[in-house]
Design a protein around this motif. Sequence first.
Motif, PDB file in Angstrom:
ATOM      1  N   VAL A   1       0.700  -1.227  -0.158  1.00 28.52           N
ATOM      2  CA  VAL A   1       0.120   0.088   0.023  1.00 28.52           C
ATOM      3  C   VAL A   1       0.744   1.268   0.006  1.00 28.52           C
ATOM      4  O   VAL A   1       1.812   1.543   0.835  1.00 28.52           O
ATOM      5  CB  VAL A   1      -0.823  -0.078   1.346  1.00 28.52           C
ATOM      6  N   LEU A   2       0.788   2.103  -0.976  1.00 36.73           N
ATOM      7  CA  LEU A   2       1.514   3.339  -1.381  1.00 36.73           C
ATOM      8  C   LEU A   2       0.786   4.411  -1.078  1.00 36.73           C
ATOM      9  O   LEU A   2      -0.044   4.723  -2.050  1.00 36.73           O
ATOM     10  CB  LEU A   2       2.414   3.126  -2.304  1.00 36.73           C
TER      11      LEU A   2
ATOM     12  N   ILE B   1      -6.759   6.757   2.899  1.00 35.53           N
ATOM     13  CA  ILE B   1      -7.314   5.403   2.561  1.00 35.53           C
ATOM     14  C   ILE B   1      -7.655   4.792   3.653  1.00 35.53           C
ATOM     15  O   ILE B   1      -6.995   4.593   4.832  1.00 35.53           O
ATOM     16  CB  ILE B   1      -6.777   4.590   1.259  1.00 35.53           C
ATOM     17  N   SER B   2      -8.858   4.003   3.645  1.00 33.91           N
ATOM     18  CA  SER B   2      -9.212   3.181   4.849  1.00 33.91           C
ATOM     19  C   SER B   2      -9.032   1.772   4.080  1.00 33.91           C
ATOM     20  O   SER B   2      -9.880   1.375   3.265  1.00 33.91           O
ATOM     21  CB  SER B   2     -10.516   3.675   5.391  1.00 33.91           C
TER      22      SER B   2
ATOM     23  N   LYS C   1      -2.608   9.458   5.611  1.00 39.43           N
ATOM     24  CA  LYS C   1      -3.244   8.837   6.409  1.00 39.43           C
ATOM     25  C   LYS C   1      -3.889   7.272   6.067  1.00 39.43           C
ATOM     26  O   LYS C   1      -4.326   7.408   4.983  1.00 39.43           O
ATOM     27  CB  LYS C   1      -4.395   9.501   6.976  1.00 39.43           C
ATOM     28  N   VAL C   2      -3.554   6.555   6.815  1.00 44.90           N
ATOM     29  CA  VAL C   2      -4.025   5.066   6.561  1.00 44.90           C
ATOM     30  C   VAL C   2      -4.746   4.380   7.822  1.00 44.90           C
ATOM     31  O   VAL C   2      -4.360   4.312   8.747  1.00 44.90           O
ATOM     32  CB  VAL C   2      -2.972   4.074   6.103  1.00 44.90           C
TER      33      VAL C   2
ATOM     34  N   SER D   1       2.252  12.239   9.253  1.00 40.97           N
ATOM     35  CA  SER D   1       1.399  11.009   8.617  1.00 40.97           C
ATOM     36  C   SER D   1       0.713  10.100  10.119  1.00 40.97           C
ATOM     37  O   SER D   1       1.245  10.380  11.023  1.00 40.97           O
ATOM     38  CB  SER D   1       2.111   9.782   7.800  1.00 40.97           C
ATOM     39  N   ALA D   2      -0.494   9.768   9.506  1.00 38.59           N
ATOM     40  CA  ALA D   2      -1.170   8.938  10.558  1.00 38.59           C
ATOM     41  C   ALA D   2      -1.350   7.649  10.233  1.00 38.59           C
ATOM     42  O   ALA D   2      -1.581   7.196   9.025  1.00 38.59           O
ATOM     43  CB  ALA D   2      -2.498   9.804  10.956  1.00 38.59           C
ATOM     44  N   TYR D   3      -1.301   6.583  11.194  1.00 38.20           N
ATOM     45  CA  TYR D   3      -1.488   5.106  10.837  1.00 38.20           C
ATOM     46  C   TYR D   3      -2.182   4.633  11.950  1.00 38.20           C
ATOM     47  O   TYR D   3      -1.941   4.637  13.166  1.00 38.20           O
ATOM     48  CB  TYR D   3      -0.232   4.189  10.917  1.00 38.20           C
ATOM     49  N   GLU D   4      -3.404   4.044  11.753  1.00 40.54           N
ATOM     50  CA  GLU D   4      -4.486   3.471  12.913  1.00 40.54           C
ATOM     51  C   GLU D   4      -4.702   2.018  12.491  1.00 40.54           C
ATOM     52  O   GLU D   4      -5.144   1.744  11.136  1.00 40.54           O
ATOM     53  CB  GLU D   4      -5.736   4.252  12.785  1.00 40.54           C
ATOM     54  N   LEU D   5      -4.456   1.266  13.385  1.00 41.40           N
ATOM     55  CA  LEU D   5      -4.406  -0.294  12.823  1.00 41.40           C
ATOM     56  C   LEU D   5      -5.479  -0.729  14.166  1.00 41.40           C
ATOM     57  O   LEU D   5      -5.488  -0.496  15.357  1.00 41.40           O
ATOM     58  CB  LEU D   5      -3.074  -0.982  13.344  1.00 41.40           C
ATOM     59  N   THR D   6      -6.594  -1.304  13.764  1.00 45.27           N
ATOM     60  CA  THR D   6      -7.466  -2.055  14.461  1.00 45.27           C
ATOM     61  C   THR D   6      -7.491  -3.323  14.298  1.00 45.27           C
ATOM     62  O   THR D   6      -7.960  -3.808  13.014  1.00 45.27           O
ATOM     63  CB  THR D   6      -9.011  -1.367  14.431  1.00 45.27           C
ATOM     64  N   GLU D   7      -7.465  -4.287  14.996  1.00 44.60           N
ATOM     65  CA  GLU D   7      -7.301  -5.729  14.607  1.00 44.60           C
ATOM     66  C   GLU D   7      -8.283  -6.660  15.569  1.00 44.60           C
ATOM     67  O   GLU D   7      -8.271  -6.188  16.949  1.00 44.60           O
ATOM     68  CB  GLU D   7      -5.924  -6.050  14.883  1.00 44.60           C
ATOM     69  N   VAL D   8      -8.898  -7.669  15.189  1.00 39.25           N
ATOM     70  CA  VAL D   8      -9.529  -8.705  15.996  1.00 39.25           C
ATOM     71  C   VAL D   8      -9.149 -10.134  15.355  1.00 39.25           C
ATOM     72  O   VAL D   8      -9.305 -10.213  14.153  1.00 39.25           O
ATOM     73  CB  VAL D   8     -11.068  -8.438  16.048  1.00 39.25           C
TER      74      VAL D   8
END
Lengths: 477, 305
Positions: A224-225, A232-233, A263-264, A290-297
């Motif tokens: 992902v670039l 992008i989400s 932002k991703v 830049s911003a990076y947000e990870l949400t995982e289940v």
Amino acid sequence: MSISTLNSYLPHVRLPSRRRTTTTTSNRVLATLSDPHVLRLAETLEDSISAASPLPLPYLQKLRDTSSQTLLSTPWPSRKDEPFRFTDTSFIKNADIQPVPFSSTQSLSSLPVSEDTLLPNLTVVDGYVVDSLSQLSEFPDGVFVGLLSNLNSESIMKRVSEYVSDFQGDLFWSLNGVGAPDVIVVYVPEGCKVEKPLCLRFVSVNGSDKDSKSLPISNPRILVLVEKGGEISIVEEYSGGDENDKSYWTNSVLEVVIGDGAKVRHSYIQTQSLNAAHVKWTSVRQDSKSAYELTEVSTGGKLSRHNVHVQQVGPDTSTELSTFHLSIGDQLQDLHSKLVLDHPRGFSRQIHKCIVAHSLGQAVFDGNVQVNRDAQQTDAGQLTRSLLLEPRATVNIKPNLQIIADDVKCSHGAAISDLEQNQLFYFQARGIDIAAARRALIFSFAAEVIERFPEKSVQKKAEGLITKLLIPKLLSR
Amino acid sequence: MALFNPTFSFKPCNLFSNGPQRCRYVQSVRNFTLRATVSVEAPSSSTTDTGGAPKLLLEVKDLSAVITESKQSILKGVNLTMFEGEVHVVMGKNGSGKSTFAKVLVGHPDYEITGGSIIYKGQDLLEMAPEERALAGLFMSFQSPVEIPGVSNIDFLNMAYNARRRKLGLPELGPIEFYGYVAPKLELVNMKIDFLNRNVNEGFSGGEKKRNEILQLAVLGADLSILDEIDSGLDVDALRDVAKAVNGLQTPKNSVLMITHYLRLLEFIKPTYIHIMENGRIVKTGDISIAEILEREGYKSISGT
């Protein structure tokens, strides 16, 4: 690495394979220092790849060359290696690993998974994109989502080629580099804000029976670039077929490059079979602001491991990692995260939660945050909480901060517990029985992570998933 | 049977099913059905003399209790008798055992009973689990309610309310029906509707937490409400709101046990009796005049020793 250390791996391997590996590798000198088991596996992967696409793109060729080079000196990890101290990979090691052939994935007219998504999506079956099951449309001009081999734009190809990874992962990272048939590219041009989330659906269809030694492997790879100011989400989903007892191994790598002020948002749901191996790398480079947000289940897999590596390459970045792992059966859920801050004023928040609800269940968390000399005024926070709901359920937690800069605000906390007594009493004092109170509190424990999914539909899906898995457990108590 | 039960307090259709004795204090059915808040504005005169002898509600005899963990003795022989419709106030210095007494009544696990008895509506309260006590009409507002992240206020209220409905043999309310039932109650505590969507007590101010406790009381109803320092940490307006709400919920049948340090609350809620607690015992009982002496001269003036 000394030869004597390497030798400790050798007894696991039958001799004939040793002879075979030396004939196929280009570097005979190094091969003598290599782990024959690893080389044999690498060779199997190479064979299947060259059969599928005889003339690889320069990007892929370079990726494969670096990866095989690394594999020459990478032994199979043992419990003596710190990153695998609590994670036993013998389930994969002892299996007969077979790459899934391309042809077996394209004939599917529909997915064996019932849930359908309304989001634009790219569907990947056993590591191969299936166009007929994908629904890609309505992306703004300049956005590309698809296989590298289908990429026509020279300018994008040029940009992508700059990011053939020099990142050093582990054995699994390199195996993916050798075994990935192609690369899924998501490209967001400068200043472009993609409104609709993109769903990447990975489905494992080919699986062997539980007691069989054979283990079909897929090696999906995604890049992902996102250029300067882009947004992008991405929703990344891994699932198996409807029968949730097949054995297979998904060995996936996602690389994310986030430009200046871009932002991703990254949502990740893993619900693979309880007899499957799921090894995942997420490697993120974050440029300034830049911003990076990870949400995982993650709930699936007999052996499930997520390696998250976030590297700051500019100041003023923001990183939020929220993860929830559930071990409902005889399974291991592992999160190894590493956040490397090399520039000033980085902001990070990490929360990791896990529930182990089986006496043979296990959870592992290694959360490393490095605040290096130039990373002044960093604000980094990390919190992990684990709930053990059964006797003998195991969790191994290793939160660690390495701080070299002297003007920083860092915090971390770890708690392993049963439910809070005073919260339970609050429910009881309002007439709610203890079993119902426990249920509500257990769901609320997960909810703290689930409610951070940016997409409502993903939130609902994760809630439904957790309910479906936990309710029978809790009612049987 | 819980008299202040929301299912028939605010719903005209249920009013007809009630016995005639209840019509006595519901001065006008028409008035009552207009709006939920009407009942709040109605004065709550302590009309215990509604004919017939008032029923015994709570009888505490020689109650002693220790902290479960440290075995430190806190209550050293508390005696208290309450009848239906009465408002009792317990005052006393910090550490005299007031809050412990309240928590022991609702079965808090931090305390262990070492002697004495509690009879509530003819039943042995000490034999009942905390949730059974709650379902039997006992409600305690917590002095500092715990935060429950991840559970929304409305879900929590719905669970608690349905537990009560089950106990009464009534069908449970789904989220939408329940919303319709709970929304008007918010006016009672002067809170906005989004209050329901927030997580239980999470990030609430001191005033919001107290209002939330009273909201729960309004939704669930109680025969005996134990209000533990419901006035602490409130500004004047919030105090008036809370007191008004408590008054509004008061009927000739249900009773209140209030723990407070201040006379201020007693201007809004008229007590039948005031008890002074000291060193784990109730050392003096009287009417409002005790509180006035207390306010003027401090605890020394009425010390039991």
